[in-house]
Structures are given as structure tokens and as C-alpha cells.
Motif scaffolding. Structure first.
Motif, PDB file in Angstrom:
ATOM      1  N   ALA A 307       0.825  -1.205   0.000  1.00 56.48           N
ATOM      2  CA  ALA A 307       0.000   0.000   0.000  1.00 56.48           C
ATOM      3  C   ALA A 307       0.859   1.255   0.000  1.00 56.48           C
ATOM      4  O   ALA A 307       0.507   2.262  -0.629  1.00 56.48           O
ATOM      5  CB  ALA A 307      -0.939  -0.006   1.208  1.00 56.48           C
ATOM      6  N   TRP A 308       1.999   1.216   0.692  1.00 58.19           N
ATOM      7  CA  TRP A 308       2.881   2.382   0.752  1.00 58.19           C
ATOM      8  C   TRP A 308       3.524   2.677  -0.597  1.00 58.19           C
ATOM      9  O   TRP A 308       3.928   3.813  -0.852  1.00 58.19           O
ATOM     10  CB  TRP A 308       3.956   2.177   1.822  1.00 58.19           C
ATOM     11  CG  TRP A 308       3.433   2.420   3.209  1.00 58.19           C
ATOM     12  CD1 TRP A 308       2.534   1.665   3.884  1.00 58.19           C
ATOM     13  CD2 TRP A 308       3.766   3.513   4.069  1.00 58.19           C
ATOM     14  NE1 TRP A 308       2.273   2.197   5.120  1.00 58.19           N
ATOM     15  CE2 TRP A 308       3.027   3.327   5.263  1.00 58.19           C
ATOM     16  CE3 TRP A 308       4.630   4.602   3.960  1.00 58.19           C
ATOM     17  CZ2 TRP A 308       3.115   4.223   6.327  1.00 58.19           C
ATOM     18  CZ3 TRP A 308       4.719   5.488   5.031  1.00 58.19           C
ATOM     19  CH2 TRP A 308       3.967   5.299   6.191  1.00 58.19           C
ATOM     20  N   HIS A 309       3.589   1.677  -1.456  1.00 58.37           N
ATOM     21  CA  HIS A 309       4.195   1.875  -2.772  1.00 58.37           C
ATOM     22  C   HIS A 309       3.160   1.865  -3.891  1.00 58.37           C
ATOM     23  O   HIS A 309       3.536   1.903  -5.067  1.00 58.37           O
ATOM     24  CB  HIS A 309       5.253   0.794  -3.020  1.00 58.37           C
ATOM     25  CG  HIS A 309       6.434   0.891  -2.099  1.00 58.37           C
ATOM     26  ND1 HIS A 309       7.410   1.853  -2.242  1.00 58.37           N
ATOM     27  CD2 HIS A 309       6.767   0.167  -0.999  1.00 58.37           C
ATOM     28  CE1 HIS A 309       8.312   1.705  -1.277  1.00 58.37           C
ATOM     29  NE2 HIS A 309       7.942   0.698  -0.513  1.00 58.37           N
ATOM     30  N   ASP A 310       1.899   1.845  -3.547  1.00 60.17           N
ATOM     31  CA  ASP A 310       0.834   1.808  -4.543  1.00 60.17           C
ATOM     32  C   ASP A 310       0.700   3.187  -5.214  1.00 60.17           C
ATOM     33  O   ASP A 310       0.576   4.211  -4.527  1.00 60.17           O
ATOM     34  CB  ASP A 310      -0.486   1.411  -3.865  1.00 60.17           C
ATOM     35  CG  ASP A 310      -1.611   1.280  -4.847  1.00 60.17           C
ATOM     36  OD1 ASP A 310      -2.292   2.293  -5.118  1.00 60.17           O
ATOM     37  OD2 ASP A 310      -1.829   0.170  -5.365  1.00 60.17           O
ATOM     38  N   ALA A 311       0.706   3.204  -6.544  1.00 61.24           N
ATOM     39  CA  ALA A 311       0.658   4.479  -7.272  1.00 61.24           C
ATOM     40  C   ALA A 311      -0.640   5.225  -7.008  1.00 61.24           C
ATOM     41  O   ALA A 311      -0.649   6.452  -6.853  1.00 61.24           O
ATOM     42  CB  ALA A 311       0.835   4.226  -8.774  1.00 61.24           C
ATOM     43  N   GLY A 312      -1.747   4.507  -6.959  1.00 59.64           N
ATOM     44  CA  GLY A 312      -3.027   5.164  -6.721  1.00 59.64           C
ATOM     45  C   GLY A 312      -3.126   5.772  -5.339  1.00 59.64           C
ATOM     46  O   GLY A 312      -3.627   6.890  -5.165  1.00 59.64           O
ATOM     47  N   VAL A 313      -2.647   5.048  -4.344  1.00 58.36           N
ATOM     48  CA  VAL A 313      -2.662   5.568  -2.972  1.00 58.36           C
ATOM     49  C   VAL A 313      -1.808   6.832  -2.882  1.00 58.36           C
ATOM     50  O   VAL A 313      -2.202   7.847  -2.285  1.00 58.36           O
ATOM     51  CB  VAL A 313      -2.170   4.494  -1.987  1.00 58.36           C
ATOM     52  CG1 VAL A 313      -2.005   5.092  -0.592  1.00 58.36           C
ATOM     53  CG2 VAL A 313      -3.136   3.318  -1.941  1.00 58.36           C
ATOM     54  N   ASN A 314      -0.635   6.798  -3.488  1.00 62.41           N
ATOM     55  CA  ASN A 314       0.251   7.962  -3.429  1.00 62.41           C
ATOM     56  C   ASN A 314      -0.299   9.145  -4.212  1.00 62.41           C
ATOM     57  O   ASN A 314      -0.146  10.305  -3.794  1.00 62.41           O
ATOM     58  CB  ASN A 314       1.643   7.574  -3.926  1.00 62.41           C
ATOM     59  CG  ASN A 314       2.476   6.936  -2.829  1.00 62.41           C
ATOM     60  OD1 ASN A 314       2.961   7.606  -1.929  1.00 62.41           O
ATOM     61  ND2 ASN A 314       2.627   5.617  -2.900  1.00 62.41           N
TER      62      ASN A 314
END
Length: 382
Positions: A307-314
Motif C-alpha cells: 500500500a505504501w508503494h501503490d501508485a493510486g494511494v500515493n
């Protein structure tokens, strides 16, 4: 089965858990969860034993583990989950999020929320790249207003983090020695210089207060160490300007960022009746899709590395996760022996007093070591 649960009173600590409980139907799912909340400081004021006597599920910070184990008020995860579940959470959780709850050979809480101290800044107030080392922070503080997080336990936590950045994570090489004199003096010199120039308006504020202040005022450009709250990276309308988050400072270029792990886990009290339905709900909270979508969508801060590296989350949260993941991976885990929390409280007060009175740094270090040794004698395993 209806469960009573306790978390902390902030959107990051409450909204996702409450929303997840709201999805449950007691007749369909076989359980219901009522989440109460209290101020974050309440977890310091109320012994974990008292909270576990009143609640089935308790959101807690890892330094409370030793106290909880000494009083026999939590269930070990190994007693209720199969080994493969725990091993998978260990692989998938970012940094030491799960490992921080390991004490006495077993784990005592589920890694729900991941956080550590990172750098917070107002990009619109800086005309240069964020500082990378502690020397860079000192240099910047001579040109721009920089604040330290010193209220409550945070004077102690800032001390621990700077020591870790300078290459000596406290009480790691020798569990009975808090810090060497050489590194301790260097840490206090940094803290004293920054303290001497920091704006008074932020001195008594906790991390949330500092971030709130920075979002709404233009007289603080940077806080080099403050617990990251994703909510301030992309505030809703009327909640102030966005805060930019970056990795914590290093002792030297190329070194590791120094930071003290925070975050929270879900502990199961000994009064909690374990049912398959409850365990399935807890597995769902830690699942890949929940961590990547549901928790960030409800103001939470996931513990799963992906999740910390998810493009959408970021993209949704201003790059908060990608910009600080390195710090979390390298975060320092505090001692967890019974008695540590009291030491942390006392150490923070000693440090604030020493900074205010410009006390001898060697005398301060001696008092800190004496108080730490006392906490070790009254506690046990880290």
C-alpha cells in the motif's frame, strides 16, 4: 457476538475501523464491534491492564507490550492465529510494524497502522530542497523557522531518533546502556541549538498540533521529526494548506534516516471471546485490498508495504507514502520492557527541563542513564 473495542480519537485512528464495523451485520456475519475512542494521550494515562479489563480489542502502541505481558492482560497472536498467518503478516508489513509487537518469543498485536517520525515542511516557504542531514537542518534553522517536537513523550522520542541517525540506536548494542556519552552529547547539542531558535507558539504542541499549526500559519517552515499523519498531506477544503512529508534526517549523506517507530496494533484482551468470525474480520483488515483501498479511503494509514508503494494511494495522498517509506523501513524500535513507558515520560520531562535551563549536557545524560537503568531493574526482557 458483540465486542467492545477502543481506539484513539483522530480520523486516522478511528474512521476506518468504525467504517469496517459498520459493514458488519450481526445476523449475517455473526459479530458486531462497537468502537469507542479516547484522546491519544489517554493511552499513556490509563494503564493497559485497565483498558484490557474493559475492552475486548484495544488499539495500542508497541512500547506498552512489556507492561501488558507482565500483567497478563493480552492474548498472544500465536494462541489464536495459525503460524502461516503471522509469517505472512511479517513478510507483508512495512518495516518492523509486526516485529515491534514481538516480546518473549511471541507477538501481542496485529500491525494495523504504520507510522514513524518523518520530516514535515511547507514547500511554499522553502526556496531550496529539503535538508537531508542533521547538519543541513541546523544550517536551515539559521535562515528559516524550524521546530522540534518536544511536548509529552516527544522530547524523548526526538532524542532517540537523532541518536539512531548518528549511528547509535539507543539500548541496542547493550540493552542496559541507553546511549554513549559521545553520541549523547552530540544529540543534545543538536537539540539545544534548535530549541534555542524555535517559535514559542509550537513548543507545547503534540505532533497533531504541530501539523495543524503548520497547515494554517506561515511562521514555521519545517519540523525535522514529527510523526507522519497522511491526512495533512492532502487536506480537505478548509483544513489548511498541504504539508509536504519527506524522509527523516540522516547523520551523514548516505546514512540511514533516524526515526523512532510509532503506529498502532490491535491487541486482543484476555476477556475477548475468540470466534472464527472475529478472526476473519481481523484478517480482512490486514488483507491486501483492504490495506490498499478501504483503509486509505477512510483516512487510515495502512501497515502493508504494498500500500505504501501503490501508485493510486500515493496519487491520492500527495506522495506521502512513497516519500517516507525509506524512513519507516529503517525505523528504530523502542525498548518494550515493563517500566519503559514510565522512563519515556520521565526522560522527556528531564530533556525539556534541561533545554529550558541550559543544564550541563553531561549531567543530563547521567540522569537519563540512571533513570533508564532503574526502569530496566523493574522491568525485564526488551
Amino acid at each position: 457476538m458483540r465486542y467492545r473495542a477502543l481506539t484513539w480519537d483522530h480520523p486516522r485512528g478511528y474512521n476506518a475501523l468504525a467504517a469496517a464495523a459498520g459493514r458488519l451485520d450481526a445476523r449475517r456475519d455473526g459479530l458486531a464491534i462497537d468502537w469507542d475512542k479516547q484522546p491519544l494521550e489517554g493511552f499513556e494515562a490509563h494503564p493497559i491492564e485497565d483498558l484490557c479489563a474493559r475492552y475486548d480489542l484495544v488499539v495500542m502502541d508497541h512500547p506498552h507490550v512489556g507492561e501488558a505481558v507482565a500483567r497478563g492482560c493480552l492474548r498472544a497472536l500465536e494462541d489464536v492465529f495459525p503460524e502461516e498467518d503471522i509469517a505472512a503478516w511479517g513478510r507483508d508489513s512495512i518495516g518492523p510494524s509486526l516485529a515491534s509487537y514481538r516480546f518473549g518469543g511471541v507477538h501481542w498485536a496485529l500491525p494495523l497502522d504504520a507510522a514513524t517520525q518523518v520530516m514535515a515542511l511547507r514547500a511554499d516557504l522553502l526556496d531550496e530542497a529539503p535538508p537531508r542531514t542533521w547538519q543541513d537542518v541546523l544550517d536551515l534553522s539559521r535562515r528559516k523557522p524550524v521546530v522540534l517536537s518536544l511536548a509529552g513523550p516527544h522530547a524523548c522520542l526526538s532524542f532517540l531518533s537523532i541518536a539512531a541517525a548518528l549511528g547509535e540506536p539507543p539500548a541496542v548494542a547493550d540493552a542496559d546502556v541507553l546511549i554513549s556519552e559521545t553520541v549523547g552529547l552530540a544529540v543534545l547539542a543538536i537539540m539545544a541549538e534548535l530549541d534555542g531558535r524555535m517559535p514559542e507558539a509550537t513548543r507545547a504542541k503534540n505532533p497533531i498540533g504541530i501539523l495543524e499549526y503548520m497547515a494554517r500559519h506561515a511562521d514555521v517552515a519545517l519540523c525535522p521529526l514529527v510523526y507522519g499523519y497522511v491526512n495533512y498531506a492532502a487536506p480537505r477544503e478548509g483544513q489548511g494548506l498541504p504539508i509536504t512529508f519527506a524522509n527523516a534526517p540522516r547523520g551523514e549523506a548516505g546514512g540511514h534516516p533516524g526515526s523512532t517507530l510509532g503506529g498502532t496494533g490491535i491487541g486482543l484482551s484476555t476477556r475477548c471471546e475468540i470466534t472464527p468470525q472475529l478472526l476473519d474480520h481481523l484478517r480482512w483488515l490486514l488483507g491486501a485490498e483492504t490495506q490498499r483501498r478501504f483503509i486509505p479511503d477512510h483516512d487510515g494509514q495502512p501497515s502493508r508495504r504494498a500500500a505504501w508503494h501503490d501508485a493510486g494511494v500515493n496519487a491520492r495522498w500527495g506522495g506521502f507514502y512513497a516519500h517516507t517509506a525509506e524512513t519507516l523501513e529503517a525505523a528504530y524500535v523502542r525498548p518494550r520492557h515493563d517500566g519503559y513507558i514510565a522512563f519515556q515520560t520521565d526522560a522527556a520531562a528531564m530533556l525539556r527541563d534541561a533545554l529550558a535551563t541550559r543544564s550541563s549536557h553531561r549531567e543530563v545524560l547521567a540522569r537519563l542513564q540512571d533513570r533508564y537503568a532503574e526502569s530496566r531493574r523493574s522491568g525485564g526482557e526488551r
